[in-house]
Enzyme design. Structure first.
Site, mmCIF file in Angstrom:
data_model
loop_
_atom_site.group_PDB
_atom_site.id
_atom_site.type_symbol
_atom_site.label_atom_id
_atom_site.label_comp_id
_atom_site.label_asym_id
_atom_site.label_seq_id
_atom_site.Cartn_x
_atom_site.Cartn_y
_atom_site.Cartn_z
ATOM 1 N N CYS A 33 34.472 35.197 39.148
ATOM 2 C CA CYS A 33 35.337 35.590 40.262
ATOM 3 C C CYS A 33 34.529 35.975 41.500
ATOM 4 O O CYS A 33 35.024 35.891 42.626
ATOM 5 C CB CYS A 33 36.257 36.735 39.851
ATOM 6 S SG CYS A 33 35.377 38.203 39.273
ATOM 7 N N GLU A 81 26.031 46.354 36.775
ATOM 8 C CA GLU A 81 27.040 46.030 35.751
ATOM 9 C C GLU A 81 26.475 44.978 34.791
ATOM 10 O O GLU A 81 25.690 44.119 35.173
ATOM 11 C CB GLU A 81 28.345 45.557 36.405
ATOM 12 C CG GLU A 81 28.239 44.291 37.230
ATOM 13 C CD GLU A 81 28.740 43.066 36.504
ATOM 14 O OE1 GLU A 81 29.130 43.191 35.335
ATOM 15 O OE2 GLU A 81 28.712 41.984 37.106
ATOM 16 N N HIS A 82 26.879 45.070 33.515
ATOM 17 C CA HIS A 82 26.264 44.237 32.484
ATOM 18 C C HIS A 82 27.082 43.014 32.093
ATOM 19 O O HIS A 82 26.595 42.137 31.387
ATOM 20 C CB HIS A 82 25.996 45.088 31.231
ATOM 21 C CG HIS A 82 27.237 45.632 30.599
ATOM 22 N ND1 HIS A 82 27.811 46.818 31.017
ATOM 23 C CD2 HIS A 82 28.031 45.149 29.610
ATOM 24 C CE1 HIS A 82 28.898 47.046 30.289
ATOM 25 N NE2 HIS A 82 29.056 46.053 29.451
ATOM 26 N N GLN A 83 28.335 42.931 32.553
ATOM 27 C CA GLN A 83 29.201 41.815 32.168
ATOM 28 C C GLN A 83 28.628 40.469 32.624
ATOM 29 O O GLN A 83 28.767 39.459 31.945
ATOM 30 C CB GLN A 83 30.599 42.009 32.763
ATOM 31 C CG GLN A 83 31.607 40.972 32.275
ATOM 32 C CD GLN A 83 32.963 41.116 32.951
ATOM 33 O OE1 GLN A 83 33.150 41.949 33.822
ATOM 34 N NE2 GLN A 83 33.902 40.297 32.552
ATOM 35 N N GLN A 140 28.147 36.357 31.028
ATOM 36 C CA GLN A 140 28.666 35.195 31.751
ATOM 37 C C GLN A 140 27.564 34.166 32.007
ATOM 38 O O GLN A 140 27.786 32.963 31.879
ATOM 39 C CB GLN A 140 29.298 35.644 33.073
ATOM 40 C CG GLN A 140 30.573 36.454 32.886
ATOM 41 C CD GLN A 140 31.063 37.091 34.182
ATOM 42 O OE1 GLN A 140 30.269 37.478 35.040
ATOM 43 N NE2 GLN A 140 32.371 37.211 34.325
ATOM 44 N N SER A 145 50.919 54.667 32.579
ATOM 45 C CA SER A 145 50.308 53.662 31.694
ATOM 46 C C SER A 145 49.853 52.432 32.482
ATOM 47 O O SER A 145 49.874 51.317 31.985
ATOM 48 C CB SER A 145 51.299 53.243 30.598
ATOM 49 O OG SER A 145 52.503 52.767 31.186
ATOM 50 N N THR A 196 46.923 50.326 34.980
ATOM 51 C CA THR A 196 45.609 49.745 34.662
ATOM 52 C C THR A 196 44.542 50.805 34.428
ATOM 53 O O THR A 196 43.805 50.756 33.438
ATOM 54 C CB THR A 196 45.147 48.818 35.805
ATOM 55 O OG1 THR A 196 46.154 47.838 36.036
ATOM 56 C CG2 THR A 196 43.848 48.125 35.452
#
EC number: 1.2.1.70
Length: 420
Positions: free
Chosen positions: A50, A115-117, A121, A191, A193
């Protein structure tokens, strides 16, 4: 061979452009295969998320490859203009490409620093190309090196330890207050995000009891199922407050949900009761005056912001250390890859010489079998082999002598001469 990165990211283009240059799982292999049909492109990996779309390539010539990629993108994405590509895409070559990939895999080039995401990817993109045999040996070595560097950075700088997400910060705050999560009860009001992320984070920490309340009961039930929580109907919130140690609110209500009067009444009925309130709603859901009540502690976004700022500073310090690691590792990689190319060329050259030797050796052995004079055979063999081996160096010396620069000629001679 050269290494090239050609891409677009949140740093260079708005989302309105980035969303038009995203490869789907269905078309990404087709796109890369089309690009690799070009003889100047030797291997490739497409990373499409993204926040970025990047093509990592092994190429023959930078300028030819760049023209090929621009035209390829233009043809593949119908609504993309050549001018948009030239104005918004960046390119990095060789050591700059190496450093860039190492920064990307380590999270240093991410919108959220560290960030590790992104690492998972990049790995997915790499293994997809590897599986489809679209990757060259130099690209394979580059990605494997980048993964190793990312691991080293996380281990040595602890950049991933300083989370700046609100759910994580809330858990850090609660860990400072309570000895164990297994002894506390938490109620989430709302409830949406952010509360879902908080609920999942608390669930990971093995919270004893998690209660979910929302005006729409079905929304509360859906979240409760995901985190093994209990549902509290919205109009039953105040009956259950006295059972809780922590109340977290995140709703879109424009009115106060928890007032000073209600909490004052609860505390008066439950002496020595201590309650932690965390209000991350905008507008705020909890009356700030409750802080005056003994045993009550209220934390708002402003309080959490201090913790986030502190962690962000730690991340920035860790990022500085990480950049130093990348600088050293990228130089080491380029040295390694140049050494690899050199050894491959030397192997190829020696193979050709050996092949030539075998050709003349075979001819000489055949003449010996026919009973020809051995002395003549040896002379003929050495004469022909010598002529073949010195032909190109002699031509090179002659061409250099025509340049009218005697120094160049003598320098070349000294490099080519054979020590006896």
């Amino acid at each position: 061979m050269k290494l090239l990165v050609f891409g677009i990211s949140y740093k260079t283009a708005p989302i309105s452009l980035r969303e038009r240059v995203i490869f789907s799982p269905e078309n990404i292999n087709i796109a890369l295969n089309n690009l690799l049909k070009k003889s100047d492109i030797l291997g490739g990996v497409i990373l499409s998320t993204c926040n970025r779309t990047e093509v990592y390539l092994s190429i023959k010539n930078f300028y030819k490859a760049k023209k090929i990629i621009i035209l390829w993108l233009y043809k593949f994405f119908n609504d993309l203009k050549i001018k948009e590509i030239k104005n918004n895409f960046y390119s990095y070559i060789d050591n700059y490409a190496v450093s860039h990939l190492m920064r990307v895999t380590s999270g240093l080039d991410s919108m959220i620093l560290g960030e590790h995401q992104i690492l998972s990817q990049v790995k997915s993109a790499f293994f997809r190309s590897l599986k489809n045999k679209n990757i060259s040996i130099d690209l394979q070595k580059l990605f494997e090196s980048a993964f190793s560097v990312a691991k080293k950075i996380r281990s040595e700088t602890k950049i991933g330890s300083y989370s700046i997400s609100i759910p994580y910060i809330i858990c850090v705050l609660l860990k400072k207050i309570f000895i164990s999560f297994t002894e506390i009860k938490v109620m989430l009001i709302g409830s949406g995000t952010i509360n879902e992320l908080i609920a999942k984070q608390l669930f990971k920490y093995k919270i004893k009891d998690l209660f979910i309340s929302n005006r729409t009961i079905d929304h509360a039930k859906n979240l409760a199922i995901k985190v093994n929580g209990c549902v509290v109907e919205f109009n039953e919130i105040f009956k259950n407050l006295n059972k809780m140690q922590v109340i977290i609110t995140s709703t879109y209500s424009r009115k106060l949900i928890i007032t000073y009067k209600i909490i004052k009444s609860i505390i008066e009925k439950n002496k020595n009761k201590k309650i932690i309130f965390i209000d991350i709603s905008i507008p705020r859901n909890i009356d700030k005056k409750i802080k005056k009540i003994t045993g009550v502690h209220l934390y708002t976004l402003e309080d959490l912001k201090d913790l986030i700022t502190n962690n962000l500073e730690k991340r920035k310090n860790a990022a500085t250390l990480a950049e130093n690691i990348i600088k050293k590792e990228s130089i080491k990689f380029m040295s390694h890859i140049k050494g690899y190319y050199s050894s491959e060329i030397i192997k190829k050259y020696r193979f050709q010489i050996n092949k030539l030797k075998k050709i003349y050796e075979k001819k000489a052995l055949l003449e010996l079998k026919l009973g020809n004079n051995p002395e003549n055979i040896i002379k003929k063999l050495t004469y022909k082999l010598t002529n073949r081996l010195v032909h190109k160096p002699t031509k090179l010396l002659y061409n250099t002598s025509c340049s009218k620069n005697n120094k160049d000629l003598y320098d070349l001679y000294n490099k080519l001469k054979i020590d006896l």
